[in-house]
Design an enzyme around this catalytic site. Structure first.
Site, PDB file in Angstrom:
ATOM      1  CB  SER A 160       2.734  -5.855   3.645  1.00 55.99           C
ATOM      2  OG  SER A 160       2.190  -4.781   2.900  1.00 55.99           O
TER       3      SER A 160
ATOM      4  CG  HIS B  87       3.914  -8.401   0.187  1.00 59.40           C
ATOM      5  ND1 HIS B  87       3.703  -9.507  -0.613  1.00 59.40           N
ATOM      6  CD2 HIS B  87       2.775  -7.665   0.093  1.00 59.40           C
ATOM      7  CE1 HIS B  87       2.494  -9.453  -1.148  1.00 59.40           C
ATOM      8  NE2 HIS B  87       1.906  -8.337  -0.744  1.00 59.40           N
TER       9      HIS B  87
ATOM     10  CG  ASP C 257       0.901  -4.816  -0.980  1.00 60.19           C
ATOM     11  OD1 ASP C 257       0.617  -5.862  -1.587  1.00 60.19           O
ATOM     12  OD2 ASP C 257       0.971  -4.736   0.259  1.00 60.19           O
TER      13      ASP C 257
ATOM     14  CG  MET D 193      -2.407  -1.177  -4.259  1.00 65.14           C
ATOM     15  SD  MET D 193      -3.484  -0.881  -2.855  1.00 65.14           S
ATOM     16  CE  MET D 193      -2.817  -2.031  -1.648  1.00 65.14           C
TER      17      MET D 193
ATOM     18  CG  HIS E 193       0.199  -8.318  -4.209  1.00 64.83           C
ATOM     19  ND1 HIS E 193      -0.583  -8.215  -3.076  1.00 64.83           N
ATOM     20  CD2 HIS E 193      -0.647  -8.731  -5.202  1.00 64.83           C
ATOM     21  CE1 HIS E 193      -1.830  -8.548  -3.369  1.00 64.83           C
ATOM     22  NE2 HIS E 193      -1.903  -8.852  -4.651  1.00 64.83           N
TER      23      HIS E 193
ATOM     24  CG  MET F 253      -3.262  -5.783  -5.672  1.00 64.91           C
ATOM     25  SD  MET F 253      -3.293  -5.301  -3.936  1.00 64.91           S
ATOM     26  CE  MET F 253      -1.555  -5.010  -3.656  1.00 64.91           C
TER      27      MET F 253
ATOM     28  CG  MET G 221      -5.625 -11.197  -2.627  1.00 64.80           C
ATOM     29  SD  MET G 221      -4.197 -10.375  -1.906  1.00 64.80           S
ATOM     30  CE  MET G 221      -4.946  -9.226  -0.760  1.00 64.80           C
TER      31      MET G 221
ATOM     32  N   GLY H  93      -6.464  -3.948  -1.562  1.00 70.62           N
ATOM     33  CA  GLY H  93      -6.632  -2.496  -1.624  1.00 70.62           C
ATOM     34  C   GLY H  93      -6.078  -1.744  -0.430  1.00 70.62           C
ATOM     35  CG  PHE H  94      -7.552   0.114   1.726  1.00 70.47           C
ATOM     36  CD1 PHE H  94      -7.066   1.420   1.739  1.00 70.47           C
ATOM     37  CD2 PHE H  94      -8.580  -0.216   0.846  1.00 70.47           C
ATOM     38  CE1 PHE H  94      -7.606   2.386   0.895  1.00 70.47           C
ATOM     39  CE2 PHE H  94      -9.121   0.737  -0.006  1.00 70.47           C
ATOM     40  CZ  PHE H  94      -8.638   2.047   0.025  1.00 70.47           C
TER      41      PHE H  94
ATOM     42  N   GLY I 275      -4.370  -3.490   7.095  1.00 66.40           N
ATOM     43  CA  GLY I 275      -5.096  -3.342   8.354  1.00 66.40           C
ATOM     44  C   GLY I 275      -6.514  -3.882   8.372  1.00 66.40           C
TER      45      GLY I 275
ATOM     46  CG  ASP J 250      -1.247  -9.877   0.902  1.00 66.40           C
ATOM     47  OD1 ASP J 250      -1.154  -9.275   1.985  1.00 66.40           O
ATOM     48  OD2 ASP J 250      -1.042  -9.337  -0.206  1.00 66.40           O
ATOM     49  N   GLY J 251      -3.185 -10.581   3.987  1.00 71.83           N
ATOM     50  CA  GLY J 251      -4.282  -9.791   4.539  1.00 71.83           C
ATOM     51  C   GLY J 251      -4.756 -10.305   5.880  1.00 71.83           C
TER      52      GLY J 251
ATOM     53  N   GLY K   6       1.600  -7.052   7.365  1.00 74.78           N
ATOM     54  CA  GLY K   6       1.936  -5.626   7.392  1.00 74.78           C
ATOM     55  C   GLY K   6       1.738  -5.046   8.764  1.00 74.78           C
ATOM     56  CB  SER K   7      -1.244  -3.652  10.465  1.00 74.99           C
ATOM     57  OG  SER K   7      -2.060  -4.701  10.058  1.00 74.99           O
TER      58      SER K   7
END
Ligand code: DX5
Ligand code: ZN
Length: 219
Positions: free
Chosen positions: A8, A33, A35, A37, A66, A68, A137, A142-143, A145, A175-176, A197-198
């Site tokens: 991500s 990935h 994202d 939004m 993705h 959103m 999800m 939305g965010f 981390g 994801d997440g 991601g993070s």
């Protein structure tokens, strides 16, 4: 089933995006990935079509988009034209689900439905024959981390059992909050595409971090 890692780029250094993409390519990352939004479907705004177009021109990596956004049907075709290889959209969005799948597939792009943590696995069952992937999800969208929501593991398991029972080969993406601690949980539950991601972008060695995710082993 083969396992894949999708990085991500929400966690990438946007001022050094070209080098970040090179790093992904050299680290055996399977997909990028992306994202999107819109500040309406989720409480955050990221990047959109012009950025995707530039990313497309900079890499041959699989672009895993993705969405959103509130009305994915309105934009699906354009994200396909601007270089997406896979488009995920939310079943909780306002667009008609079948129409949106149709619009994505007409462009020769893989289609996926994304579901939020509160949406049950059953919500996607009727669409499974038309989908290449389901995105579960594992945090509220939305965010980046955030921490993995453990209750989502049961939903992944249920979905994998359903997919197996009808004899199709649908990828299940998560994801997440995916990292060296949570990868084994989602892989054991039946996910095979891990977005991260993070964890990836803060690792000292992205290649071994990606290998850890695919194998579900702790460092
Ligand atoms: C959240 C996004 C995710 C996010 C993942 O809404 O869809 O793709 O970037 O980030 P981490 O791996 O940091 O949870
Ligand atoms: Zn995402």
């Amino acid at each position: 089933m083969k396992n894949y890692v999708s990085a991500s780029v929400l966690s990438a250094d946007m001022l050094d995006f070209r080098n970040e993409i090179r790093k992904l390519e050299k680290s055996d990352i399977d997909m990028l990935h992306f994202d999107v939004m819109d500040g309406i479907f989720v409480n955050n705004i990221t990047f959109g079509l012009p950025v995707l177009q530039q990313v497309r021109s900079a890499t041959d990596m699989t672009l895993d988009v993705h969405l959103m956004i509130a009305d994915p049907l309105k934009y699906a075709k354009r994200f396909a034209e601007f270089g997406a290889d896979i488009i995920s959209f939310h079943i909780e969005s306002e667009s008609d689900t079948l129409e949106t799948i149709k619009a994505i597939k007409e462009c020769g792009v893989k289609a996926a439905i994304a579901i939020k943590p509160a949406t049950p696995a059953e919500a996607v069952y009727e669409y499974l024959p038309y989908l290449d992937m389901v995105l579960v999800m594992t945090v509220e969208p939305g965010f980046g981390g955030q921490s993995f929501i453990p209750e989502t593991a049961d939903k992944i398991k249920k979905l994998r059992e359903k997919v197996n029972s009808i004899g199709i080969e649908t990828d299940i993406e998560v994801d997440g909050g995916i990292n060296d601690k949570t990868a084994s949980i989602v892989l054991n539950a039946g996910a095979n595409v891990l977005v991260s991601g993070s964890y990836l972008f803060t690792s000292d060695d992205m290649k071994s971090a990606a290998a850890v995710l695919k194998e579900g082993k702790s460092c």
